[in-house]
Design a protein around this motif. Structure first.
Motif, PDB file in Angstrom:
ATOM      1  N   GLN A 216      35.928  -4.103  40.402  1.00 26.95           N
ATOM      2  CA  GLN A 216      35.614  -3.535  39.092  1.00 26.95           C
ATOM      3  C   GLN A 216      34.116  -3.625  38.804  1.00 26.95           C
ATOM      4  O   GLN A 216      33.517  -2.699  38.274  1.00 26.95           O
ATOM      5  CB  GLN A 216      36.404  -4.273  38.004  1.00 26.95           C
ATOM      6  CG  GLN A 216      37.908  -4.002  38.016  1.00 26.95           C
ATOM      7  CD  GLN A 216      38.221  -2.580  37.571  1.00 26.95           C
ATOM      8  OE1 GLN A 216      37.436  -1.967  36.852  1.00 26.95           O
ATOM      9  NE2 GLN A 216      39.355  -2.055  37.995  1.00 26.95           N
ATOM     10  N   VAL A 217      33.517  -4.746  39.162  1.00 26.88           N
ATOM     11  CA  VAL A 217      32.084  -4.913  38.935  1.00 26.88           C
ATOM     12  C   VAL A 217      31.297  -3.917  39.787  1.00 26.88           C
ATOM     13  O   VAL A 217      30.304  -3.347  39.343  1.00 26.88           O
ATOM     14  CB  VAL A 217      31.633  -6.361  39.241  1.00 26.88           C
ATOM     15  CG1 VAL A 217      30.132  -6.509  39.036  1.00 26.88           C
ATOM     16  CG2 VAL A 217      32.380  -7.348  38.348  1.00 26.88           C
ATOM     17  N   GLU A 218      31.740  -3.699  41.010  1.00 27.64           N
ATOM     18  CA  GLU A 218      31.112  -2.695  41.877  1.00 27.64           C
ATOM     19  C   GLU A 218      31.149  -1.330  41.209  1.00 27.64           C
ATOM     20  O   GLU A 218      30.151  -0.606  41.191  1.00 27.64           O
ATOM     21  CB  GLU A 218      31.841  -2.622  43.221  1.00 27.64           C
ATOM     22  CG  GLU A 218      31.512  -3.733  44.188  1.00 27.64           C
ATOM     23  CD  GLU A 218      32.225  -3.557  45.507  1.00 27.64           C
ATOM     24  OE1 GLU A 218      31.620  -3.853  46.547  1.00 27.64           O
ATOM     25  OE2 GLU A 218      33.399  -3.118  45.507  1.00 27.64           O
ATOM     26  N   ARG A 219      32.283  -0.993  40.667  1.00 24.38           N
ATOM     27  CA  ARG A 219      32.475   0.325  40.061  1.00 24.38           C
ATOM     28  C   ARG A 219      31.545   0.534  38.865  1.00 24.38           C
ATOM     29  O   ARG A 219      30.976   1.606  38.684  1.00 24.38           O
ATOM     30  CB  ARG A 219      33.932   0.479  39.635  1.00 24.38           C
ATOM     31  CG  ARG A 219      34.259   1.788  38.938  1.00 24.38           C
ATOM     32  CD  ARG A 219      35.747   1.887  38.664  1.00 24.38           C
ATOM     33  NE  ARG A 219      36.057   3.079  37.900  1.00 24.38           N
ATOM     34  CZ  ARG A 219      36.051   3.135  36.571  1.00 24.38           C
ATOM     35  NH1 ARG A 219      35.767   2.051  35.873  1.00 24.38           N
ATOM     36  NH2 ARG A 219      36.339   4.259  35.943  1.00 24.38           N
ATOM     37  N   VAL A 220      31.390  -0.494  38.061  1.00 22.51           N
ATOM     38  CA  VAL A 220      30.600  -0.376  36.837  1.00 22.51           C
ATOM     39  C   VAL A 220      29.104  -0.497  37.104  1.00 22.51           C
ATOM     40  O   VAL A 220      28.295   0.225  36.518  1.00 22.51           O
ATOM     41  CB  VAL A 220      31.044  -1.446  35.811  1.00 22.51           C
ATOM     42  CG1 VAL A 220      30.109  -1.458  34.607  1.00 22.51           C
ATOM     43  CG2 VAL A 220      32.476  -1.187  35.360  1.00 22.51           C
ATOM     44  N   THR A 221      28.716  -1.386  38.004  1.00 25.94           N
ATOM     45  CA  THR A 221      27.293  -1.662  38.226  1.00 25.94           C
ATOM     46  C   THR A 221      26.683  -0.853  39.362  1.00 25.94           C
ATOM     47  O   THR A 221      25.468  -0.852  39.539  1.00 25.94           O
ATOM     48  CB  THR A 221      27.073  -3.152  38.533  1.00 25.94           C
ATOM     49  OG1 THR A 221      27.717  -3.485  39.778  1.00 25.94           O
ATOM     50  CG2 THR A 221      27.635  -4.026  37.414  1.00 25.94           C
ATOM     51  N   LYS A 222      27.523  -0.201  40.161  1.00 25.37           N
ATOM     52  CA  LYS A 222      27.074   0.574  41.323  1.00 25.37           C
ATOM     53  C   LYS A 222      26.502  -0.316  42.433  1.00 25.37           C
ATOM     54  O   LYS A 222      25.791   0.159  43.307  1.00 25.37           O
ATOM     55  CB  LYS A 222      26.030   1.628  40.922  1.00 25.37           C
ATOM     56  CG  LYS A 222      26.434   2.506  39.755  1.00 25.37           C
ATOM     57  CD  LYS A 222      27.778   3.185  39.982  1.00 25.37           C
ATOM     58  CE  LYS A 222      28.149   4.056  38.783  1.00 25.37           C
ATOM     59  NZ  LYS A 222      29.502   4.668  38.936  1.00 25.37           N
ATOM     60  N   LYS A 223      26.810  -1.586  42.410  1.00 23.93           N
ATOM     61  CA  LYS A 223      26.407  -2.493  43.485  1.00 23.93           C
ATOM     62  C   LYS A 223      27.524  -2.570  44.522  1.00 23.93           C
ATOM     63  O   LYS A 223      28.664  -2.207  44.220  1.00 23.93           O
ATOM     64  CB  LYS A 223      26.100  -3.889  42.932  1.00 23.93           C
ATOM     65  CG  LYS A 223      24.969  -3.928  41.904  1.00 23.93           C
ATOM     66  CD  LYS A 223      24.732  -5.355  41.418  1.00 23.93           C
ATOM     67  CE  LYS A 223      23.724  -5.387  40.271  1.00 23.93           C
ATOM     68  NZ  LYS A 223      22.378  -4.959  40.702  1.00 23.93           N
ATOM     69  N   SER A 224      27.191  -3.057  45.691  1.00 25.10           N
ATOM     70  CA  SER A 224      28.183  -3.211  46.751  1.00 25.10           C
ATOM     71  C   SER A 224      28.214  -4.669  47.187  1.00 25.10           C
ATOM     72  O   SER A 224      27.178  -5.225  47.578  1.00 25.10           O
ATOM     73  CB  SER A 224      27.835  -2.319  47.945  1.00 25.10           C
ATOM     74  OG  SER A 224      27.884  -0.954  47.588  1.00 25.10           O
ATOM     75  N   PHE A 225      29.380  -5.284  47.107  1.00 29.27           N
ATOM     76  CA  PHE A 225      29.521  -6.690  47.466  1.00 29.27           C
ATOM     77  C   PHE A 225      30.052  -6.830  48.890  1.00 29.27           C
ATOM     78  O   PHE A 225      30.916  -6.061  49.326  1.00 29.27           O
ATOM     79  CB  PHE A 225      30.478  -7.404  46.508  1.00 29.27           C
ATOM     80  CG  PHE A 225      29.984  -7.436  45.086  1.00 29.27           C
ATOM     81  CD1 PHE A 225      28.794  -8.072  44.765  1.00 29.27           C
ATOM     82  CD2 PHE A 225      30.699  -6.843  44.070  1.00 29.27           C
ATOM     83  CE1 PHE A 225      28.325  -8.111  43.467  1.00 29.27           C
ATOM     84  CE2 PHE A 225      30.245  -6.865  42.768  1.00 29.27           C
ATOM     85  CZ  PHE A 225      29.054  -7.502  42.456  1.00 29.27           C
TER      86      PHE A 225
END
Length: 220
Positions: free
Chosen positions: A41-50
């Motif tokens: 979810q954080v990836e989706r919102v922040t556009k970062k890749s974990f």
């Protein structure tokens, strides 16, 4: 862990939904959610890749609720705090065309290759729980006394190391913990006798009563 991001409506409280941008903000609630799903979810919102080792986040859950919508940056900092609760840390390692962030055990974060901010006393400490390198420069305390004070403010995974042949102290810890250590040192690192801290054994009143009486005395 699964993330359930629920809008604060009757339907939202009964089931799990994905976070939905709302004027670049999200209103979220996490109830018994797995960290791996939260990362998605954080990836989706922040556009970062974990990126993280398989099974690292498995079986770990969190519950969290925000009454008001939060920005993507705030969501990212919330994720930092959640991970720290589970002894993990985020290490930014951006590549040319991707905002890559590694999720690692907090004890390994300091030695993990990545963009750890390196700061000295007086520079602005970033918000959140990201790992930073911070050099304390005591002005009135000895390095030994300063290190003793700083250590009390660090997180369980934080490290305070004296730099040989100097009065400098290198701290590697979450930014929020470094801020706490800096605030404490600013109270102690002053000309003259520093503020003293001591333990008092209470015999006839509770800690709550004693705290209330001290507050009333201070106001008077």
């Amino acid at each position: 862990m699964r993330i359930a991001m629920l809008f604060l409506t009757l339907i939202g409280l009964l089931g799990a939904q994905e976070a939905k941008p709302e004027d670049d903000k999200v209103k979220v609630a996490f109830v018994g959610i797995e960290l791996e799903a939260l990362a998605q979810q954080v990836e989706r919102v922040t556009k970062k890749s974990f990126v993280f080792q398989d099974q690292l986040l498995k079986g770990k859950k969190v519950s969290l609720q925000s009454e008001k919508p939060i920005t993507p940056d705030e969501f990212y900092r919330v994720f930092q705090s959640v991970l720290l609760l589970h002894a993990f840390a985020l290490v930014p390692s951006p590549e040319a065309n991707i905002q890559l962030v590694k999720i690692v055990p907090a004890t390994q974060a300091a030695k993990e290759p990545g963009l750890h901010p390196v700061l000295s006393r007086g520079q602005t400490i970033p918000q959140g729980e990201g790992v930073i390198y911070y050099v304390f420069i005591p002005k009135h305390l000895t390095a030994q006394k300063a290190q003793g004070a700083i250590t009390t403010a660090l997180s369980p995974t934080g490290v305070a190391t004296p730099i040989p042949n100097s009065d400098l102290i290198l701290v590697i810890d979450a930014a929020a913990s470094v801020q706490r250590a800096e605030k404490l040192l600013s109270l102690l690192d002053v000309p003259g006798d520093p503020i003293a801290f001591s333990s008092v054994v209470l015999l006839h009143v509770t800690a709550t009563q004693a705290r209330s009486q001290v507050a009333e005395f201070s106001q008077a």
